[in-house]
Design an enzyme around this catalytic site. Structure first.
Site, short mmCIF file in Angstrom:
data_model
loop_
_atom_site.label_atom_id
_atom_site.label_comp_id
_atom_site.label_asym_id
_atom_site.label_seq_id
_atom_site.Cartn_x
_atom_site.Cartn_y
_atom_site.Cartn_z
NE ARG A 185 -50.05 -20.35 13.66
CZ ARG A 185 -49.61 -20.86 12.51
NH1 ARG A 185 -48.74 -20.20 11.77
NH2 ARG A 185 -50.02 -22.04 12.11
CB SER A 200 -48.30 -19.39 8.19
OG SER A 200 -46.94 -19.74 8.30
CE LYS A 204 -43.20 -19.68 5.14
NZ LYS A 204 -44.22 -19.63 6.19
#
Length: 441
Positions: A185, A200, A204
């Site tokens: 990206r 994103s 995580k």
């Protein structure tokens, strides 16, 4: 089996997936799972995933698609488990994390993690490094002699049980698909796609295993999101993703038109954080630290705590010292100091109405406090020290900022970044400042 036979065995193909999003269609859960897995395995090529990312940027995704996309990225790696952490009474210790979308002078994680740990909550703060004008938490802490960012999962668990807080680098096993997607990206003009940003960040954080999460979504010139409507959309998307994954998630929209505190750099931000832990420090840093602590503690079911008192009576400082020492750092050691300095003076008498965060961040970056590429080395002592904040009365010729670096040839470029950073108005003027814009839950 040859490569063509292996390809034929795949249940979908990349062109089919790209075409669905190009034509504003909706991907099924099975198509999303395959897409993330196939890209991680190398079945989908970078140029094909680039096309899909652009289609998502232009046409978006619905909540179910984003949630499944996030879950697929989590499934690409390991998940941490903190259920073994115990309170003194034998119960499971609550875990709460905080994530900031990044800004200038944003050192909030440093005082915040030990402050929340004071109240018996575990804070597994997996953080990153800076890139461009936004600072990185790990870069700041690495200014402390001996401190180390890389910990094993076993070390993280042991430190959380013992000291209650850890700030460290995320392991490579967490959401490896995201690492590959993020790099793509970054070079294909698709960083701004909200479904991809949200998934994103949240992949995580969810894989990290925290029970609750408080998001600090920055808005303004020094933030990733300049526009409040877009920042609000991002915050709402991430809160929904947390809820879908069973993670109690709250977001604050906070102002990043002006740098946080009076420092932008690495060692100088650590020093300012220690001031806050000692019961002092700039008002805005204290305000946001306390408010985020209150949100984190509320997520953990603690509603009668007084974080401000813990800053003033030394408990937060004690927790900071234990946290730093546990990772090999010496909290009493002298911090690095830049070899060279140059003062920027106020151009006129009046009220400081604006101090542009982006300009200050770019100046600090050019002085050596940040990096243009991930492999660049930062200067621990470089940065910008500010002597006034919006609302203060300044006089022409008084010091407004001090620029710090080991490489004096960087001063000119840093000063160029600051040419339009300051707006001074007549006496009696008031800057439009609101640190905490809204709460989204």
């Amino acid at each position: 089996m040859n490569s063509n036979e292996a390809f034929d065995a795949e249940p979908f193909d990349a062109v089919q997936i790209i075409t669905i999003k190009r034509d504003k269609g909706t991907l099924t859960p099975e198509q999303i799972d395959w897409t993330i897995d196939a890209y991680t395995r190398g079945v989908i090529a970078d140029e094909q995933m680039s096309a899909l990312n652009m289609a998502i940027l232009l046409n978006g995704m619905n909540r179910e698609e984003i949630s499944r996309w996030t879950a697929a990225m989590i499934a690409s790696g390991e998940r941490m488990d903190f259920s073994g952490l115990r309170r003194p009474d034998g119960g499971v210790k609550a875990t709460v994390d905080k994530h900031s979308t990044g800004g200038v002078g944003d050192k909030i994680t440093l005082p915040l993690a030990p402050l929340v740990a004071v109240f018996g909550v575990a804070v597994p703060q997996l953080s990153g490094r800076g890139l461009g004008h936004t600072g990185g938490t790990l870069d700041k802490l690495e200014a402390i002699p001996g401190w180390r960012a890389a910990l094993s999962n076993e070390e993280i668990l042991a430190q959380l049980q013992d000291t209650g807080a850890v700030i460290c680098a995320a392991g490579s096993g967490l959401a490896p698909a995201d690492k590959k997607l993020y790099a793509l990206r970054d070079v294909t003009g698709t960083v701004e796609a909200i479904p991809l940003i949200a998934s994103s960040i949240m992949s995580k954080k969810i894989a990290e295993g925290t029970g609750s999460l408080v998001l600090d979504v920055k808005v303004g010139s020094g933030a990733f999101m300049k526009d409040e409507a877009r920042a609000r959309e991002l915050a709402e998307t991430m809160v929904a993703l947390g809820k879908d994954a069973g993670v109690n998630t709250v977001a604050l929209l906070t102002n990043m038109d002006t740098p946080l505190g009076l420092t932008a750099g690495n060692a100088i931000e650590v020093a300012e954080s220690v001031e806050v832990l000692a019961g002092g420090g700039p008002e805005d840093v204290v305000e946001l630290t306390v408010r985020l602590a209150e949100e984190m503690l509320a997520c953990a079911g603690i509603h009668d705590a007084d974080p401000a008192a813990a800053l003033n009576d030394g408990r937060a400082m004690d927790a900071w010292n234990r946290m730093i020492e546990a990772q090999g750092g010496d909290p009493k050691a002298a911090l690095p100091v830049a070899k060279e300095s140059e003062v920027v003076y106020a151009p006129a008498d009046g009220v400081l109405l604006e101090l542009d965060a982006l300009s200050v961040g770019v100046a600090a970056w050019r002085l050596g406090a940040g990096r243009a590429r991930k492999e660049d080395v930062v200067q621990a002592g470089a940065g910008v020290r500010m002597h006034a904040k919006p609302g203060a009365y300044v006089r022409a010729g008084e010091p407004l900022m001090t620029l710090l670096t080991d490489t004096p040839e960087k001063f000119e470029r840093a000063k160029e970044a600051l040419q339009d950073a300051v707006v001074i108005g007549p006496e009696g003027s008031r800057p439009a400042q609101q640190l905490i814009i809204d709460r989204i839950a």
